[in-house]
Design a protein around this motif. Sequence first.
Motif, PDB file in Angstrom:
ATOM      1  N   THR A  25      -8.988 -22.679   9.474  1.00 44.48           N
ATOM      2  CA  THR A  25      -8.968 -21.726   8.365  1.00 44.48           C
ATOM      3  C   THR A  25      -8.606 -20.338   8.867  1.00 44.48           C
ATOM      4  OG1 THR A  25     -10.639 -22.998   7.191  1.00 44.48           O
ATOM      5  CG2 THR A  25     -10.340 -20.715   6.499  1.00 44.48           C
ATOM      6  N   VAL A  26      -9.185 -19.913   9.974  1.00 43.30           N
ATOM      7  CA  VAL A  26      -8.882 -18.603  10.543  1.00 43.30           C
ATOM      8  C   VAL A  26      -7.418 -18.526  10.961  1.00 43.30           C
ATOM      9  CG1 VAL A  26      -9.370 -17.055  12.469  1.00 43.30           C
ATOM     10  CG2 VAL A  26     -11.247 -18.169  11.266  1.00 43.30           C
ATOM     11  N   ILE A  27      -6.911 -19.552  11.589  1.00 39.30           N
ATOM     12  CA  ILE A  27      -5.515 -19.568  12.018  1.00 39.30           C
ATOM     13  C   ILE A  27      -4.590 -19.546  10.806  1.00 39.30           C
ATOM     14  CG2 ILE A  27      -3.739 -21.000  13.114  1.00 39.30           C
ATOM     15  CD1 ILE A  27      -5.955 -21.881  15.100  1.00 39.30           C
ATOM     16  N   ALA A  28      -4.922 -20.278   9.761  1.00 34.32           N
ATOM     17  CA  ALA A  28      -4.090 -20.289   8.561  1.00 34.32           C
ATOM     18  C   ALA A  28      -4.055 -18.900   7.936  1.00 34.32           C
ATOM     19  CB  ALA A  28      -4.625 -21.305   7.559  1.00 34.32           C
ATOM     20  N   THR A  29      -5.174 -18.187   7.946  1.00 33.09           N
ATOM     21  CA  THR A  29      -5.213 -16.837   7.409  1.00 33.09           C
ATOM     22  C   THR A  29      -4.356 -15.906   8.259  1.00 33.09           C
ATOM     23  OG1 THR A  29      -7.441 -17.235   6.589  1.00 33.09           O
ATOM     24  CG2 THR A  29      -6.763 -14.945   6.772  1.00 33.09           C
ATOM     25  N   ALA A  30      -4.429 -16.056   9.573  1.00 35.04           N
ATOM     26  CA  ALA A  30      -3.656 -15.195  10.468  1.00 35.04           C
ATOM     27  C   ALA A  30      -2.157 -15.468  10.376  1.00 35.04           C
ATOM     28  CB  ALA A  30      -4.134 -15.387  11.908  1.00 35.04           C
ATOM     29  N   ALA A  31      -1.767 -16.659   9.909  1.00 33.74           N
ATOM     30  CA  ALA A  31      -0.349 -16.998   9.803  1.00 33.74           C
ATOM     31  C   ALA A  31       0.347 -16.154   8.744  1.00 33.74           C
ATOM     32  CB  ALA A  31      -0.193 -18.482   9.480  1.00 33.74           C
ATOM     33  N   ASP A  32      -0.386 -15.623   7.763  1.00 36.42           N
ATOM     34  CA  ASP A  32       0.182 -14.749   6.741  1.00 36.42           C
ATOM     35  C   ASP A  32      -0.374 -13.356   6.983  1.00 36.42           C
ATOM     36  OD1 ASP A  32      -0.022 -14.480   3.111  1.00 36.42           O
ATOM     37  OD2 ASP A  32       1.403 -13.675   4.538  1.00 36.42           O
ATOM     38  N   PRO A  33       0.252 -12.594   7.893  1.00 35.01           N
ATOM     39  CA  PRO A  33      -0.359 -11.357   8.350  1.00 35.01           C
ATOM     40  C   PRO A  33      -0.296 -10.175   7.384  1.00 35.01           C
ATOM     41  CG  PRO A  33       1.748 -11.644   9.400  1.00 35.01           C
ATOM     42  CD  PRO A  33       1.487 -12.878   8.589  1.00 35.01           C
ATOM     43  N   VAL A  34       0.517 -10.210   6.334  1.00 36.84           N
ATOM     44  CA  VAL A  34       0.616  -9.072   5.433  1.00 36.84           C
ATOM     45  C   VAL A  34      -0.344  -9.262   4.272  1.00 36.84           C
ATOM     46  CG1 VAL A  34       2.143  -7.707   3.964  1.00 36.84           C
ATOM     47  CG2 VAL A  34       3.024  -8.721   6.073  1.00 36.84           C
ATOM     48  N   ALA A  35      -1.269  -8.310   4.130  1.00 31.49           N
ATOM     49  CA  ALA A  35      -2.243  -8.372   3.047  1.00 31.49           C
ATOM     50  C   ALA A  35      -1.523  -8.216   1.710  1.00 31.49           C
ATOM     51  CB  ALA A  35      -3.277  -7.269   3.212  1.00 31.49           C
ATOM     52  N   PRO A  36      -2.056  -8.822   0.662  1.00 29.77           N
ATOM     53  CA  PRO A  36      -1.411  -8.664  -0.645  1.00 29.77           C
ATOM     54  C   PRO A  36      -1.538  -7.223  -1.138  1.00 29.77           C
ATOM     55  CG  PRO A  36      -3.479  -9.847  -0.856  1.00 29.77           C
ATOM     56  CD  PRO A  36      -3.230  -9.674   0.606  1.00 29.77           C
ATOM     57  N   GLU A  37      -0.560  -6.794  -1.908  1.00 29.86           N
ATOM     58  CA  GLU A  37      -0.580  -5.437  -2.452  1.00 29.86           C
ATOM     59  C   GLU A  37      -1.691  -5.300  -3.475  1.00 29.86           C
ATOM     60  OE1 GLU A  37       2.518  -2.166  -4.316  1.00 29.86           O
ATOM     61  OE2 GLU A  37       3.085  -4.273  -4.264  1.00 29.86           O
ATOM     62  N   VAL A  38      -2.438  -4.202  -3.394  1.00 32.70           N
ATOM     63  CA  VAL A  38      -3.524  -3.907  -4.323  1.00 32.70           C
ATOM     64  C   VAL A  38      -3.171  -2.599  -5.017  1.00 32.70           C
ATOM     65  CG1 VAL A  38      -5.968  -3.345  -4.525  1.00 32.70           C
ATOM     66  CG2 VAL A  38      -5.216  -5.026  -2.838  1.00 32.70           C
ATOM     67  N   VAL A  39      -3.119  -2.614  -6.351  1.00 35.40           N
ATOM     68  CA  VAL A  39      -2.771  -1.413  -7.100  1.00 35.40           C
ATOM     69  C   VAL A  39      -4.055  -0.688  -7.465  1.00 35.40           C
ATOM     70  CG1 VAL A  39      -1.643  -0.485  -9.153  1.00 35.40           C
ATOM     71  CG2 VAL A  39      -0.665  -2.454  -7.969  1.00 35.40           C
ATOM     72  N   GLY A  40      -4.147   0.592  -7.057  1.00 34.97           N
ATOM     73  CA  GLY A  40      -5.326   1.403  -7.325  1.00 34.97           C
ATOM     74  C   GLY A  40      -5.396   1.842  -8.776  1.00 34.97           C
ATOM     75  N   ALA A  41      -6.604   2.112  -9.246  1.00 33.07           N
ATOM     76  CA  ALA A  41      -6.810   2.531 -10.627  1.00 33.07           C
ATOM     77  C   ALA A  41      -6.519   4.014 -10.820  1.00 33.07           C
ATOM     78  CB  ALA A  41      -8.244   2.229 -11.043  1.00 33.07           C
ATOM     79  N   THR A  42      -6.543   4.789  -9.736  1.00 30.27           N
ATOM     80  CA  THR A  42      -6.293   6.226  -9.846  1.00 30.27           C
ATOM     81  C   THR A  42      -4.885   6.536  -9.356  1.00 30.27           C
ATOM     82  OG1 THR A  42      -7.220   6.591  -7.640  1.00 30.27           O
ATOM     83  CG2 THR A  42      -8.720   6.818  -9.504  1.00 30.27           C
ATOM     84  N   PRO A  43      -4.244   7.556  -9.939  1.00 31.59           N
ATOM     85  CA  PRO A  43      -2.886   7.903  -9.504  1.00 31.59           C
ATOM     86  C   PRO A  43      -2.890   8.585  -8.140  1.00 31.59           C
ATOM     87  CG  PRO A  43      -3.648   9.445 -11.167  1.00 31.59           C
ATOM     88  CD  PRO A  43      -4.706   8.373 -11.052  1.00 31.59           C
ATOM     89  N   ALA A  44      -1.721   8.695  -7.552  1.00 33.18           N
ATOM     90  CA  ALA A  44      -1.574   9.404  -6.279  1.00 33.18           C
ATOM     91  C   ALA A  44      -1.968  10.864  -6.463  1.00 33.18           C
ATOM     92  CB  ALA A  44      -0.132   9.305  -5.802  1.00 33.18           C
ATOM     93  N   GLU A  45      -2.416  11.470  -5.378  1.00 29.17           N
ATOM     94  CA  GLU A  45      -2.780  12.889  -5.433  1.00 29.17           C
ATOM     95  C   GLU A  45      -1.562  13.723  -5.790  1.00 29.17           C
ATOM     96  OE1 GLU A  45      -4.634  14.080  -1.773  1.00 29.17           O
ATOM     97  OE2 GLU A  45      -5.871  12.283  -1.743  1.00 29.17           O
ATOM     98  N   ALA A  46      -1.763  14.747  -6.582  1.00 26.93           N
ATOM     99  CA  ALA A  46      -0.663  15.619  -6.989  1.00 26.93           C
ATOM    100  C   ALA A  46       0.045  16.169  -5.758  1.00 26.93           C
ATOM    101  CB  ALA A  46      -1.201  16.762  -7.844  1.00 26.93           C
ATOM    102  N   GLY A  47       1.360  16.134  -5.786  1.00 31.79           N
ATOM    103  CA  GLY A  47       2.148  16.623  -4.663  1.00 31.79           C
ATOM    104  C   GLY A  47       2.346  15.599  -3.555  1.00 31.79           C
ATOM    105  N   HIS A  48       1.757  14.422  -3.697  1.00 34.61           N
ATOM    106  CA  HIS A  48       1.874  13.398  -2.651  1.00 34.61           C
ATOM    107  C   HIS A  48       2.378  12.063  -3.201  1.00 34.61           C
ATOM    108  CE1 HIS A  48       0.148  15.909   0.450  1.00 34.61           C
ATOM    109  NE2 HIS A  48      -0.807  16.247  -0.391  1.00 34.61           N
ATOM    110  N   GLU A  49       3.070  12.105  -4.341  1.00 32.73           N
ATOM    111  CA  GLU A  49       3.652  10.889  -4.867  1.00 32.73           C
ATOM    112  C   GLU A  49       4.703  10.374  -3.882  1.00 32.73           C
ATOM    113  OE1 GLU A  49       3.747  13.786  -6.617  1.00 32.73           O
ATOM    114  OE2 GLU A  49       2.471  13.462  -8.364  1.00 32.73           O
ATOM    115  N   ASN A  50       4.896   9.090  -3.824  1.00 32.82           N
ATOM    116  CA  ASN A  50       5.883   8.437  -2.954  1.00 32.82           C
ATOM    117  C   ASN A  50       5.575   8.583  -1.466  1.00 32.82           C
ATOM    118  OD1 ASN A  50       7.682   7.461  -5.012  1.00 32.82           O
ATOM    119  ND2 ASN A  50       8.324   9.574  -5.303  1.00 32.82           N
ATOM    120  N   GLN A  51       4.366   8.974  -1.117  1.00 32.52           N
ATOM    121  CA  GLN A  51       4.007   9.155   0.283  1.00 32.52           C
ATOM    122  C   GLN A  51       2.927   8.161   0.693  1.00 32.52           C
ATOM    123  OE1 GLN A  51       2.984  13.156   1.384  1.00 32.52           O
ATOM    124  NE2 GLN A  51       4.739  14.036   0.337  1.00 32.52           N
ATOM    125  N   GLY A  52       2.779   8.017   1.991  1.00 32.72           N
ATOM    126  CA  GLY A  52       1.678   7.241   2.538  1.00 32.72           C
ATOM    127  C   GLY A  52       0.583   8.195   2.976  1.00 32.72           C
TER     128      GLY A  52
END
Length: 147
Positions: A25-52
């Motif tokens: 089970t652990v190995i199967a989980t590690a085989a898909d290393p990219v976590a699924p995208e999670v959309v936040g309920a709050t918007p990006a901070e003002a002035g920081h849209e499109n940024q990480g």
Amino acid sequence: MKVHTKRAGVIAVAAGAAVVAIGATVIATAADPVAPEVVGATPAEAGHENQGKYTAGDYVLTVHELNDDGEGMGTTIGPHTAYYSKTLHGTGSWTPTVIKFSAGRDSDAPTVFTYPVPGPGKGVDCVASGTEAAPQVRCETKVSGRP
């Protein structure tokens, strides 16, 4: 005595099978290393849209924004520091597709978490917690705060 020896053998085999099943089970989980995208309920901070936005916890956090070929940019962030990346959506001919995180300053440190780069018009907010020995990173995709 022979009956007890057989029972001990059966118990050992059953325990070994359970360990193998858990390991699979652990190995199967590690085989898909990219976590699924999670959309936040709050918007990006003002002035920081499109940024990480990357926030380190109690340890140094290294962040790599990489394209499909594994090429990209890396940034090392000190403990309890937030960093805003303006290159989340690329720079002309280079476009990242994944964000990879590792604990510590070593550029070859193992990846502890990966997250997909969100599409245009979206940013990402990632927060590290835990310890350097047991790091945890949580990311959320943020939509633009503009109407």
